[in-house]
Motif scaffolding. Structure first.
Motif, mmCIF file in Angstrom:
data_model
loop_
_atom_site.group_PDB
_atom_site.id
_atom_site.type_symbol
_atom_site.label_atom_id
_atom_site.label_comp_id
_atom_site.label_asym_id
_atom_site.label_seq_id
_atom_site.Cartn_x
_atom_site.Cartn_y
_atom_site.Cartn_z
ATOM 1 N N PHE A 24 0.842 -1.192 0.000
ATOM 2 C CA PHE A 24 0.000 0.000 0.000
ATOM 3 C C PHE A 24 0.881 1.248 0.000
ATOM 4 C CE2 PHE A 24 0.760 -1.143 4.372
ATOM 5 C CZ PHE A 24 0.982 0.054 5.024
ATOM 6 N N THR A 25 0.332 2.345 -0.528
ATOM 7 C CA THR A 25 1.067 3.596 -0.635
ATOM 8 C C THR A 25 0.329 4.669 0.157
ATOM 9 O OG1 THR A 25 1.854 3.005 -2.842
ATOM 10 C CG2 THR A 25 1.998 5.336 -2.220
ATOM 11 N N ARG A 26 1.089 5.407 0.958
ATOM 12 C CA ARG A 26 0.549 6.553 1.689
ATOM 13 C C ARG A 26 1.530 7.713 1.521
ATOM 14 N NH1 ARG A 26 -2.843 3.627 1.116
ATOM 15 N NH2 ARG A 26 -4.446 2.868 2.541
ATOM 16 N N SER A 27 1.016 8.930 1.673
ATOM 17 C CA SER A 27 1.812 10.124 1.391
ATOM 18 C C SER A 27 1.831 11.065 2.575
ATOM 19 C CB SER A 27 1.220 10.856 0.183
ATOM 20 O OG SER A 27 1.156 9.993 -0.924
ATOM 21 N N ILE A 28 2.819 11.933 2.541
ATOM 22 C CA ILE A 28 2.904 13.060 3.468
ATOM 23 C C ILE A 28 3.420 14.246 2.659
ATOM 24 C CG2 ILE A 28 5.235 12.550 4.278
ATOM 25 C CD1 ILE A 28 4.344 13.500 7.075
ATOM 26 N N SER A 29 2.857 15.412 2.892
ATOM 27 C CA SER A 29 3.220 16.620 2.142
ATOM 28 C C SER A 29 3.686 17.711 3.095
ATOM 29 C CB SER A 29 2.018 17.130 1.349
ATOM 30 O OG SER A 29 1.606 16.185 0.410
ATOM 31 N N GLY A 30 4.295 18.742 2.496
ATOM 32 C CA GLY A 30 4.705 19.907 3.271
ATOM 33 C C GLY A 30 5.937 19.685 4.128
ATOM 34 N N ILE A 31 6.780 18.741 3.749
ATOM 35 C CA ILE A 31 7.993 18.462 4.521
ATOM 36 C C ILE A 31 9.063 19.473 4.137
ATOM 37 C CG2 ILE A 31 9.793 16.769 5.029
ATOM 38 C CD1 ILE A 31 7.012 15.990 6.047
ATOM 39 N N ASP A 32 9.531 20.209 5.117
ATOM 40 C CA ASP A 32 10.569 21.219 4.917
ATOM 41 C C ASP A 32 11.935 20.551 5.029
ATOM 42 O OD1 ASP A 32 11.735 23.777 4.602
ATOM 43 O OD2 ASP A 32 11.894 23.997 6.776
ATOM 44 N N ILE A 33 12.689 20.586 3.951
ATOM 45 C CA ILE A 33 14.034 20.023 3.931
ATOM 46 C C ILE A 33 15.027 21.172 4.103
ATOM 47 C CG2 ILE A 33 15.716 18.688 2.617
ATOM 48 C CD1 ILE A 33 13.197 17.067 3.309
ATOM 49 N N PRO A 34 15.843 21.136 5.153
ATOM 50 C CA PRO A 34 16.804 22.217 5.373
ATOM 51 C C PRO A 34 17.783 22.372 4.205
ATOM 52 C CG PRO A 34 16.611 20.823 7.325
ATOM 53 C CD PRO A 34 15.875 20.130 6.217
ATOM 54 N N ALA A 35 18.238 23.584 3.991
ATOM 55 C CA ALA A 35 19.217 23.870 2.936
ATOM 56 C C ALA A 35 20.449 22.982 3.122
ATOM 57 C CB ALA A 35 19.617 25.343 2.977
ATOM 58 N N GLY A 36 20.980 22.510 2.015
ATOM 59 C CA GLY A 36 22.186 21.688 2.047
ATOM 60 C C GLY A 36 21.917 20.199 2.193
ATOM 61 N N ILE A 37 20.685 19.825 2.459
ATOM 62 C CA ILE A 37 20.339 18.398 2.576
ATOM 63 C C ILE A 37 19.952 17.879 1.190
ATOM 64 C CG2 ILE A 37 18.738 16.715 3.591
ATOM 65 C CD1 ILE A 37 20.511 17.934 5.695
ATOM 66 N N ASP A 38 20.690 16.867 0.699
ATOM 67 C CA ASP A 38 20.401 16.326 -0.631
ATOM 68 C C ASP A 38 19.907 14.885 -0.598
ATOM 69 O OD1 ASP A 38 22.743 15.020 0.043
ATOM 70 O OD2 ASP A 38 23.775 15.477 -1.835
ATOM 71 N N ARG A 39 19.754 14.353 0.606
ATOM 72 C CA ARG A 39 19.243 12.993 0.761
ATOM 73 C C ARG A 39 18.615 12.851 2.136
ATOM 74 N NH1 ARG A 39 23.617 9.838 -1.102
ATOM 75 N NH2 ARG A 39 24.286 11.778 -2.003
ATOM 76 N N VAL A 40 17.626 11.986 2.220
ATOM 77 C CA VAL A 40 16.971 11.685 3.492
ATOM 78 C C VAL A 40 16.845 10.177 3.610
ATOM 79 C CG1 VAL A 40 15.696 13.866 3.636
ATOM 80 C CG2 VAL A 40 14.637 11.883 2.506
ATOM 81 N N MET A 41 16.448 9.730 4.791
ATOM 82 C CA MET A 41 16.208 8.320 5.057
ATOM 83 C C MET A 41 14.749 8.150 5.452
ATOM 84 S SD MET A 41 19.222 6.986 4.587
ATOM 85 C CE MET A 41 19.085 5.347 5.282
ATOM 86 N N ILE A 42 14.134 7.066 4.986
ATOM 87 C CA ILE A 42 12.774 6.728 5.378
ATOM 88 C C ILE A 42 12.858 5.470 6.240
ATOM 89 C CG2 ILE A 42 10.434 6.158 4.626
ATOM 90 C CD1 ILE A 42 11.296 8.864 3.583
ATOM 91 N N TYR A 43 12.282 5.543 7.445
ATOM 92 C CA TYR A 43 12.235 4.405 8.365
ATOM 93 C C TYR A 43 10.783 4.004 8.568
ATOM 94 C CZ TYR A 43 17.129 5.077 9.521
ATOM 95 O OH TYR A 43 18.495 5.181 9.449
ATOM 96 N N SER A 44 10.530 2.703 8.591
ATOM 97 C CA SER A 44 9.180 2.195 8.806
ATOM 98 C C SER A 44 9.030 1.722 10.253
ATOM 99 C CB SER A 44 8.893 1.040 7.840
ATOM 100 O OG SER A 44 9.819 -0.011 8.028
ATOM 101 N N ARG A 45 7.763 1.604 10.675
ATOM 102 C CA ARG A 45 7.490 1.190 12.054
ATOM 103 C C ARG A 45 6.345 0.175 12.068
ATOM 104 N NH1 ARG A 45 5.610 5.899 15.814
ATOM 105 N NH2 ARG A 45 3.646 5.502 14.748
ATOM 106 N N CYS A 46 6.452 -0.772 12.975
ATOM 107 C CA CYS A 46 5.428 -1.787 13.210
ATOM 108 C C CYS A 46 4.940 -1.635 14.645
ATOM 109 C CB CYS A 46 6.047 -3.171 12.997
ATOM 110 S SG CYS A 46 5.041 -4.553 13.546
#
Length: 117
Positions: free
Chosen positions: A79-101
Motif C-alpha cells: 500500500f502507498t501513503r503520502s505526506i506533504s509539506g515536509i521542509d528540507i533544510p538547505a544543504g540536505i540532498d538525501r533523506v532516510m525513510i524508516y518504517s514502524r510496526c
C-alpha cells in the motif's frame, strides 16, 4: 508424557514479527515543501500486528515528518501513503525513510532517498 509437554512449549512460542518493507519512495518538491509517496509491504494480521507508520529523517537521524498509519492494511498489500509539506533544510540532498510496526517498533535499516529538484 514429556513429548507432549515439549510439543506444547513449541506451540506457545511467539511468531517472529517482520519489519515493514519499504518497496518504493517518490519524492517531489512542491511550492509548500516536499511530498513523499511511500509504498510499504508488511504481513499485517490485524490490530494486533500491523505497519503503523513511517518517518522522513535526515541522515543524522533528525525527524522531518512522521506519517502515522491509523489502521491495519491486511487486504491491501503493498500500500502507498503520502505526506506533504515536509521542509528540507538547505544543504540536505538525501533523506532516510524508516518504517514502524506496532509490535516490533522502528526498523533498524532505513531507505535512502536522493532529493532531486
Amino acid at each position: 508424557m514429556y513429548k507432549y509437554l515439549t510439543a506444547l512449549c513449541v506451540l506457545t512460542l511467539p511468531a517472529l514479527a517482520e519489519d515493514p518493507t519499504i518497496d518504493s519512495v517518490k519524492a517531489v518538491q512542491t511550492g509548500s515543501g516536499w511530498r513523499f509517496d511511500v509504498t510499504i509491504s508488511h504481513p499485517d494480521t490485524g490490530w494486533d500486528h500491523y505497519a503503523d507508520g513511517w518517518d522522513v529523517r535526515t541522515t543524522d537521524g533528525t525527524s522531518l515528518g512522521l506519517r502515522v498509519l491509523h489502521h491495519p492494511h491486511v487486504n491491501e498489500q503493498p500500500f502507498t501513503r503520502s505526506i506533504s509539506g515536509i521542509d528540507i533544510p538547505a544543504g540536505i540532498d538525501r533523506v532516510m525513510i524508516y518504517s514502524r510496526c506496532n509490535e516490533t517498533g522502528w526498523s533498524d535499516d532505513g531507505t535512502e532517498v536522493i532529493l532531486t529538484e
